[in-house]
Structure formats: structure tokens, C-alpha cells
Enzyme design. Structure first.
Site, PDB file in Angstrom:
ATOM      1  N   LEU B  48       0.818  -1.216   0.000  1.00  0.00           N
ATOM      2  CA  LEU B  48       0.000   0.000   0.000  1.00  0.00           C
ATOM      3  C   LEU B  48       0.853   1.269   0.000  1.00  0.00           C
ATOM      4  O   LEU B  48       1.899   1.326   0.636  1.00  0.00           O
ATOM      5  CB  LEU B  48      -0.920  -0.007   1.231  1.00  0.00           C
ATOM      6  CG  LEU B  48      -1.868  -1.207   1.336  1.00  0.00           C
ATOM      7  CD1 LEU B  48      -2.749  -1.074   2.584  1.00  0.00           C
ATOM      8  CD2 LEU B  48      -2.721  -1.370   0.088  1.00  0.00           C
ATOM      9  N   HIS B  49       0.380   2.262  -0.731  1.00  0.00           N
ATOM     10  CA  HIS B  49       1.019   3.577  -0.770  1.00  0.00           C
ATOM     11  C   HIS B  49      -0.061   4.647  -0.687  1.00  0.00           C
ATOM     12  O   HIS B  49      -1.252   4.321  -0.566  1.00  0.00           O
ATOM     13  CB  HIS B  49       1.864   3.722  -2.036  1.00  0.00           C
ATOM     14  CG  HIS B  49       1.112   3.390  -3.299  1.00  0.00           C
ATOM     15  ND1 HIS B  49       0.063   4.137  -3.758  1.00  0.00           N
ATOM     16  CD2 HIS B  49       1.249   2.360  -4.183  1.00  0.00           C
ATOM     17  CE1 HIS B  49      -0.406   3.625  -4.880  1.00  0.00           C
ATOM     18  NE2 HIS B  49       0.283   2.516  -5.160  1.00  0.00           N
ATOM     19  N   HIS B  52      -3.359   4.231  -2.637  1.00  0.00           N
ATOM     20  CA  HIS B  52      -4.360   3.371  -1.999  1.00  0.00           C
ATOM     21  C   HIS B  52      -5.041   4.092  -0.837  1.00  0.00           C
ATOM     22  O   HIS B  52      -6.261   4.006  -0.653  1.00  0.00           O
ATOM     23  CB  HIS B  52      -3.696   2.102  -1.443  1.00  0.00           C
ATOM     24  CG  HIS B  52      -3.063   1.228  -2.475  1.00  0.00           C
ATOM     25  ND1 HIS B  52      -1.695   1.017  -2.544  1.00  0.00           N
ATOM     26  CD2 HIS B  52      -3.596   0.495  -3.482  1.00  0.00           C
ATOM     27  CE1 HIS B  52      -1.430   0.189  -3.538  1.00  0.00           C
ATOM     28  NE2 HIS B  52      -2.552  -0.147  -4.127  1.00  0.00           N
ATOM     29  N   GLN B  76      -3.754 -12.193 -13.376  1.00  0.00           N
ATOM     30  CA  GLN B  76      -3.507 -10.997 -14.167  1.00  0.00           C
ATOM     31  C   GLN B  76      -2.027 -10.788 -14.479  1.00  0.00           C
ATOM     32  O   GLN B  76      -1.659  -9.780 -15.073  1.00  0.00           O
ATOM     33  CB  GLN B  76      -4.114  -9.764 -13.495  1.00  0.00           C
ATOM     34  CG  GLN B  76      -3.390  -9.267 -12.262  1.00  0.00           C
ATOM     35  CD  GLN B  76      -4.206  -8.220 -11.518  1.00  0.00           C
ATOM     36  OE1 GLN B  76      -5.295  -8.495 -11.027  1.00  0.00           O
ATOM     37  NE2 GLN B  76      -3.698  -7.009 -11.435  1.00  0.00           N
ATOM     38  N   GLY B 181      -8.267   3.633  -8.832  1.00  0.00           N
ATOM     39  CA  GLY B 181      -7.420   4.784  -9.096  1.00  0.00           C
ATOM     40  C   GLY B 181      -7.337   5.115 -10.585  1.00  0.00           C
ATOM     41  O   GLY B 181      -7.342   4.220 -11.428  1.00  0.00           O
ATOM     42  N   LYS B 183      -4.816   6.034 -12.157  1.00  0.00           N
ATOM     43  CA  LYS B 183      -3.588   5.554 -12.792  1.00  0.00           C
ATOM     44  C   LYS B 183      -3.884   4.355 -13.688  1.00  0.00           C
ATOM     45  O   LYS B 183      -3.317   4.220 -14.766  1.00  0.00           O
ATOM     46  CB  LYS B 183      -2.525   5.178 -11.748  1.00  0.00           C
ATOM     47  CG  LYS B 183      -1.195   4.815 -12.422  1.00  0.00           C
ATOM     48  CD  LYS B 183      -0.101   4.521 -11.430  1.00  0.00           C
ATOM     49  CE  LYS B 183      -0.324   3.219 -10.714  1.00  0.00           C
ATOM     50  NZ  LYS B 183      -0.185   2.012 -11.568  1.00  0.00           N
ATOM     51  N   ASP B 184      -4.799   3.490 -13.243  1.00  0.00           N
ATOM     52  CA  ASP B 184      -5.220   2.355 -14.066  1.00  0.00           C
ATOM     53  C   ASP B 184      -6.560   2.683 -14.718  1.00  0.00           C
ATOM     54  O   ASP B 184      -7.559   2.014 -14.496  1.00  0.00           O
ATOM     55  CB  ASP B 184      -5.322   1.107 -13.190  1.00  0.00           C
ATOM     56  CG  ASP B 184      -3.995   0.783 -12.517  1.00  0.00           C
ATOM     57  OD1 ASP B 184      -3.061   0.418 -13.228  1.00  0.00           O
ATOM     58  OD2 ASP B 184      -3.892   0.932 -11.287  1.00  0.00           O
ATOM     59  N   GLN B 187      -8.540   0.037 -16.693  1.00  0.00           N
ATOM     60  CA  GLN B 187      -9.103  -0.937 -15.756  1.00  0.00           C
ATOM     61  C   GLN B 187     -10.414  -0.427 -15.157  1.00  0.00           C
ATOM     62  O   GLN B 187     -11.434  -1.132 -15.157  1.00  0.00           O
ATOM     63  CB  GLN B 187      -8.094  -1.210 -14.646  1.00  0.00           C
ATOM     64  CG  GLN B 187      -8.641  -1.961 -13.449  1.00  0.00           C
ATOM     65  CD  GLN B 187      -7.563  -2.191 -12.400  1.00  0.00           C
ATOM     66  OE1 GLN B 187      -6.782  -3.119 -12.510  1.00  0.00           O
ATOM     67  NE2 GLN B 187      -7.510  -1.344 -11.383  1.00  0.00           N
ATOM     68  N   SER B 225       2.773   0.668  -6.601  1.00  0.00           N
ATOM     69  CA  SER B 225       3.513  -0.316  -5.814  1.00  0.00           C
ATOM     70  C   SER B 225       4.809  -0.707  -6.530  1.00  0.00           C
ATOM     71  O   SER B 225       5.806  -1.025  -5.894  1.00  0.00           O
ATOM     72  CB  SER B 225       2.667  -1.570  -5.594  1.00  0.00           C
ATOM     73  OG  SER B 225       1.477  -1.224  -4.911  1.00  0.00           O
TER      74      SER B 225
END
Lengths: 335, 335
Positions: B48-49, B52, B76, B181, B183-184, B187, B225
Site C-alpha cells: 500500500l502507498h 491506496h 492478471q 485509481g 492511474k489504471d 481498468q 507499488s
């Protein structure tokens, strides 16, 4: 008749509420949750017969409420298959549902189907749907390793279409229990595995029930909506599939050799085909298989009591029929 | 460290309840239903960062209860990818979760994560799982037409693995709302479509929220991550991806020509690569794409205000980084 499936069309009247949208069905379902009532579910493509009614009665007698869906699912028909001619008999279906009642436990009253779910193609496939798999867009579900044998061998893409639509129906109805027919044994077992793999709770895998095939009391023909395609002459010879499976069953018990048993069954079917031909009816076997109910792998060797699915498909004229018998111990498969 | 994921292992202590089985989580979830509490959900692979934690805080402040899952999903990762080395930092993760609190509305108290869901691989994949797609058995979900562009182009099978595991997690947690998020971005949008296609009600598609990417305040590097893989020297040059996307963004606005904009961006990245090389760091672009957020199709022509996903991937040494910016109107995408 297919115009009946358009969203705007006027439906035949029914005393049972008909839900045409997922949203309206959900509202109904929410009330059932609040009242803590169990909801049984029977998924159909319409053209209801006594096989469906048997499933419905199981659901009615075991659940507080029962939903029956009518949806002819385009995704499970190959482009070459009979989507456009698949029997659609909505008025008769609704009349049959209104007549189907079971006694309500510990009361004097009766239970009847609580809701009919008849979604539009657009509601079920929000990203659109085409029968050509290569052109499809949107979300599809595949049960890998369990959909290429038996029926899946003859109908590639079939179980992908079934798994996809049934997941959607389960998500819309959120059934406590659901009932499928043994005639489509691979479908039932594959969907049970799918429930387990996807961690579904409505239904839980153990609450997907596979109920015994309902047959003609006269000659044992398994009831099927596609029997409506049979001409009177076809119908006379259609039971040869079930008879052939029974020949195979006896030979398996006596000879304990798969190849010999299937050989004997095919020899029997050849005799029946000759008799049919004399009547102007063309019978053509598609397959006879013996498979493990867990892995769907071909069974090779006889094991006393071990469950084996003996399944077959054949063409009677232009109609394709399927049937199966469970050999050995059917516990954990049916019921 | 991967032994930490075995079922029998002793977990670090945590004041937040940890659920290791679907059955135990479901029991907890049932109580939340009975108490009519909303359940927010953040799916993670651990390590986690602050990205998250930002998702978690959104969930905490908007829901009565919040579940966070930690599950490194084998399906995945391609066989060639970094499953075995993917960072696993369970003790630090649990400590971080215990520290993360938001004020409870209209009270003096604070909200903290209600439940941590850490299932075993066997629980998530009852039919087993192998990273080699051709050898996989059991149920898999594919969002056709929306998983072969951008990240899906570079990582075939990736979104199939994501869609499959997230469906299972959704079925286990049955979240009211869920947070992913930016960033993805592909997705998040693909999963939103999947919720719609599968007629999911937990969550409903509109309750799948995509929240803005959290970045390093120093140089704008998107938190990930996988940043843990970066050597100190790698780290110095890792922000060149974001900088390159910004060059592309400005060029798109000024020149309104996609090919010219990407050309300009790649020329900029080449400069940055030379600087990195002087530091002993090898930078290699994977792709820069501009796609429609609804269809994921390549965008060719400039349209004032129209939303476009500008995304990129690049290698910094052995680490693959991704990032994206939404150009135009992000309404209906984020939030």
C-alpha cells in the site's frame, strides 16, 4: 412472433406480474429481501412444456416466491442455428403459468408464480449482441475446460452464451434457489461450477438444483421445446435416441467396455434408422458420449457404482435432439 | 514473503478484523445488510502507498463501513511477468491501515477500515489457477472489444485476469460503492462497463468510482507499488513519463494533430533518455496512445472539450511504469 420481444409491444394480459426491465424486477426483489422471503428461479426461453412446469412446481413448493424468466438468448445460438425459428408461444406460456399452482404448506391456499421476468435484448446486452462471436463486444463468461465436450463439442460457443446470460439473470433475480433440467445436464453442472468459481451467493452453488428429465409417458422421449419442430412422422421415431441410450446403458453394465457398448448402441440405432427411413424420416446420430460428471472427461473404464453421464445427440430430419442418462450413483448431481 | 499468503500462516496482529475466507466475510456482510449500512470497497494487491490510502479515505468518508482487500491475483500476471517479485509488505500495510482514519460525520469519533479481506488463492480460484492462459480451467470473464488497446495491447490477458478476480471480489464483498485509481484508467472504465453488462447491483456501474491519480509532490511521478522496484538512480528519471505526457498534452492543444503531438512527446522523451543514460539508467518507451474513454478506440481528430485519454507506458531499467492524463472534459469519468 419475434416482434413480441420488442420493448414497446403490448403483451397478452396475465394475472401474474410481468417485469420487462431489470430495474423494475429489482424493486420487486428488494421487497422480498425486506420480507425475508426465499426466491426460487426458473430460467426459460419460453415455449413452455411439462419439463418447465415440473421445474416450476419444484420451485413453487420449496420457496416463498418464484420468478420465471422468458428470454430467448441470442448469444447461445450460432449464426447457423435456429434462433429465428425457435418456438415462441407467449400466450400459451402465460396461460400455462396461470394454471400452475402448488398447495401452500400449512395453509389452505395455493402458490402460483410470483413474477415473470421478460427482459429486452437491450436490457440483457447493454453493449449490444451479435451471434458472430468474433464480432461481439462487451462482457462474456467462459467456463474453461468444461465447455468443449459433449454438447459443447457439437456447439462451440454455446456454453459461453449460456454462462453469460445466466450470470446476468442471476444478478438480476438474485435467487435463493434455482432449478435446471437434467436434459441439459452439462449446462446444469457447468453453471454449478460457475457459481462456485465466481463466488456467487445468489444462488450458492449447492442451491442450483438439477431435476430429473420429464419424458413422454408413451415412449420416453425427453420433453423439449424443439420437439415442436417434429412432424408427426418424425415424432414416431424421435424416441429412438432414448432407446439407444438405454441399449448403451445395458451393454455398459453387461460388457463393461465402453467401445463395445457404444458400438452396440449405434448398431441398434442403425436398425431404428432403417425403420424410420421406410417411413421417410432421416435419422442421423451426432454423438454418444460417456463422461465424468466432475471433469467432463471421457470415461474409459467401468467402475462399480461410479457416476457416468451417458449422453447423446441425434438429428431427426431437420431437428436436433439431445438426451442423457446418469449411470451409477447420481447422488450429488440431481436434486 | 509469499509464504504469508498461505492459509495456515500466522498473520501479523491487527486491530482491524482480517477475514481469510469468503464464508467469514459473508457473515460479516450479512450483519451490515441487516443494519442497513453502506459498504465501501477498495481492492488492492497490497504494498500500500498514498494512492491506496487516498482511495481508502474516499471510501471511509462516504460509507458507513469499508472493506479493503489484499490479494495478489495470479491470473492478471503473464508467465513472463513479475508475480513472484511483486512487492509484499503485509506488516507495513496493516500498520498503515490502522493509522488511516477520517472524521465520522456529525460525531466526535473517527472512522477506520472495518474489515480486511485477505483470501487464499484456493478460495478465489476453486477450480485452480495457472498463469498460462491456455492451461487454465474454470470460469473467466472477458470484456471483449475493450481490453486489447492501451495496456491490454502490451499485456494480453491482463484485463481478463482483472475482470475475473474483481467479479469474484465484488461477489464476495457485495459493495455499495467501490473506488479505483485513475492511474489504471482503462481498468476502471472496463470494470464499470463489466458491472453494467453483467447487471451487477453490488456495485451498480455508477457506484464504481475512479479517483484522481496521487502523485509525488516533488516531480509528479504517479504513485505505484511497482515504484518500489526503482533504484535511487531509476527514481530520479522515472518522472519523465509524466513529463512526456504533459508535453504531448500541450502539443495536442496547440497543434491539434495527434501524430505531431506524439512525435513531439517522443522527441522530448528521447532528450530525457539521453540524460538518464548519462546516469546509467536505460529508459525505453512502450507506448503513447490517445483513446476515446467510451470505445477505447484511437482518437484521430481534435474536438474542443471532448474527453480523450492520453496514456503512456515506459520501462525504466527493469521496471515498467504507466501513467495517463484525461484531456478535455473528465466529467462522467472521474469521481
Amino acid at each position: 412472433m419475434s416482434r413480441l420481444l420488442a420493448a414497446s409491444v403490448t403483451l397478452p394480459t396475465s394475472t401474474i406480474p410481468i417485469f420487462r426491465t431489470v430495474a423494475s424486477l429489482r424493486e420487486w426483489r428488494r421487497k422480498a429481501y425486506l420480507e425475508q422471503k426465499s426466491v426460487g428461479f426458473v430460467a426459460t426461453m419460453g415455449a413452455l412444456h411439462d419439463g418447465h412446469i415440473s421445474l416450476l412446481k419444484h420451485s413453487l413448493s420449496r420457496n416463498d416466491l418464484t420468478v420465471l424468466s422468458i428470454f430467448v438468448n441470442p448469444a447461445q445460438f450460432a449464426p447457423t442455428e435456429d434462433l429465428s425459428t425457435y418456438p415462441r408461444t407467449l400466450e400459451a406460456d402465460l396461460a400455462l403459468l396461470e394454471q400452475t399452482k402448488v398447495p401452500e404448506p400449512s395453509t389452505e391456499s395455493e402458490r402460483i408464480t410470483s413474477a415473470i421476468f421478460m427482459p429486452t435484448v437491450h436490457d440483457m446486452y447493454p453493449s449490444g449482441i451479435t451471434q458472430d462471436v468474433s464480432g461481439q463486444k462487451g462482457t462474456f463468461i467462459e467456463v474453461k475446460g468444461y465447455g468443449h465436450q459433449m454438447e459443447g463439442g457439437s456447439r462451440p460457443g454455446f456454453f459461453r452464451g449460456v454462462a453469460t446470460v445466466v450470470t446476468k439473470l442471476f444478478n438480476a433475480v438474485e435467487p435463493t434457489d434455482t432449478y435446471f433440467g437434467q436434459k441439459d445436464i452439462q449446462q446444469g453442472l457447468l453453471l454449478r461450477r460457475m457459481c462456485r468459481d465466481l463466488l456467487l451467493s445468489h444462488p450458492e452453488p449447492g442451491h442450483l438444483h438439477i431435476m430429473p428429465t420429464v419424458r413422454s409417458p408413451v415412449d420416453g422421449l425427453a420433453l423439449s421445446s424443439r420437439n415442436a419442430y417434429l412432424s408427426p412422422n418424425d415424432r414416431k421415431h424421435a424416441s429412438s435416441l432414448y432407446a439407444t441410450l438405454n441399449v448403451c446403458k445395458d451393454a455398459w453394465r453387461d460388457l463393461r467396455d465402453k467401445n463395445l457398448a457404444i458400438e452396440k448402441a449405434l448398431a441398434y440405432l442403425k436398425e431404428r434408422s432403417s425403420a424410420a427411413e421406410a417411413d421417410g424420416v432421416l435419422i442421423k446420430p451426432d454423438y454418444i458420449h460417456m463422461n465424468d460428471p466432475d471433469t467432463f472427461e471421457d470415461v474409459q473404464t467401468y467402475e462399480e457404482g461410479k457416476a457416468v453421464i451417458l449422453s447423446g445427440a441425434m438429428w431427426v430430419g431437420k431437428t436436433r435432439l439431445i438426451d442423457n442418462i446418469i449411470l451409477g450413483n447420481a447422488e450429488g448431481i440431481l436434486g
